[in-house]
Design a protein around this motif. Structure first.
Motif, mmCIF file in Angstrom:
data_model
loop_
_atom_site.group_PDB
_atom_site.id
_atom_site.type_symbol
_atom_site.label_atom_id
_atom_site.label_comp_id
_atom_site.label_asym_id
_atom_site.label_seq_id
_atom_site.Cartn_x
_atom_site.Cartn_y
_atom_site.Cartn_z
ATOM 1 N N ILE A 27 -38.895 6.667 44.851
ATOM 2 C CA ILE A 27 -39.590 7.344 46.079
ATOM 3 C C ILE A 27 -40.818 7.223 44.789
ATOM 4 O O ILE A 27 -42.159 6.769 44.858
ATOM 5 N N GLY A 30 -41.489 4.072 42.905
ATOM 6 C CA GLY A 30 -42.105 3.314 43.780
ATOM 7 C C GLY A 30 -43.962 3.607 43.780
ATOM 8 O O GLY A 30 -44.331 2.300 43.410
ATOM 9 N N LEU A 31 -43.920 4.699 44.032
ATOM 10 C CA LEU A 31 -45.326 5.284 44.061
ATOM 11 C C LEU A 31 -45.704 4.974 42.344
ATOM 12 O O LEU A 31 -47.054 4.495 42.666
ATOM 13 N N VAL A 36 -43.099 -1.542 47.007
ATOM 14 C CA VAL A 36 -42.814 -0.963 48.163
ATOM 15 C C VAL A 36 -41.461 -0.628 47.944
ATOM 16 O O VAL A 36 -41.164 -0.025 48.906
ATOM 17 N N ASP A 39 -39.963 2.489 46.577
ATOM 18 C CA ASP A 39 -40.057 3.438 47.984
ATOM 19 C C ASP A 39 -38.892 3.040 49.383
ATOM 20 O O ASP A 39 -38.433 4.154 49.702
#
Length: 68
Positions: A27, A30-31, A36, A39
């Motif tokens: 996560i 991904g951030l 996406v 995430d």
């Protein structure tokens, strides 16, 4: 929520901890990258760790949850 409680637990404590840590990494990655896909993958790993059930383990007949 009661539907989730009826699922067999096939993810053991160590496997669960690894999943939760991996979910955090996915996560965060991904951030940071704007991905996406990372995430979503992280959220799936987080969910399977949180409920201690993995549908893929059911299909592959894997159970890391030790039963005494």
């Amino acid at each position: 929520m009661s539907m989730l409680q009826n699922l067999p637990k096939n993810v053991g404590p160590m496997d669960r901890n690894i999943r939760l840590a991996a979910a955090g990494v996915l996560i965060l990655a991904g951030l940071m990258t704007g991905s996406v896909i990372l995430d979503i993958l992280g959220l799936i790993v987080l969910a399977t760790g949180a409920i201690s059930f993995c549908p893929a383990y059911t299909l592959l007949k894997i159970d890391t949850n030790k039963k005494d």
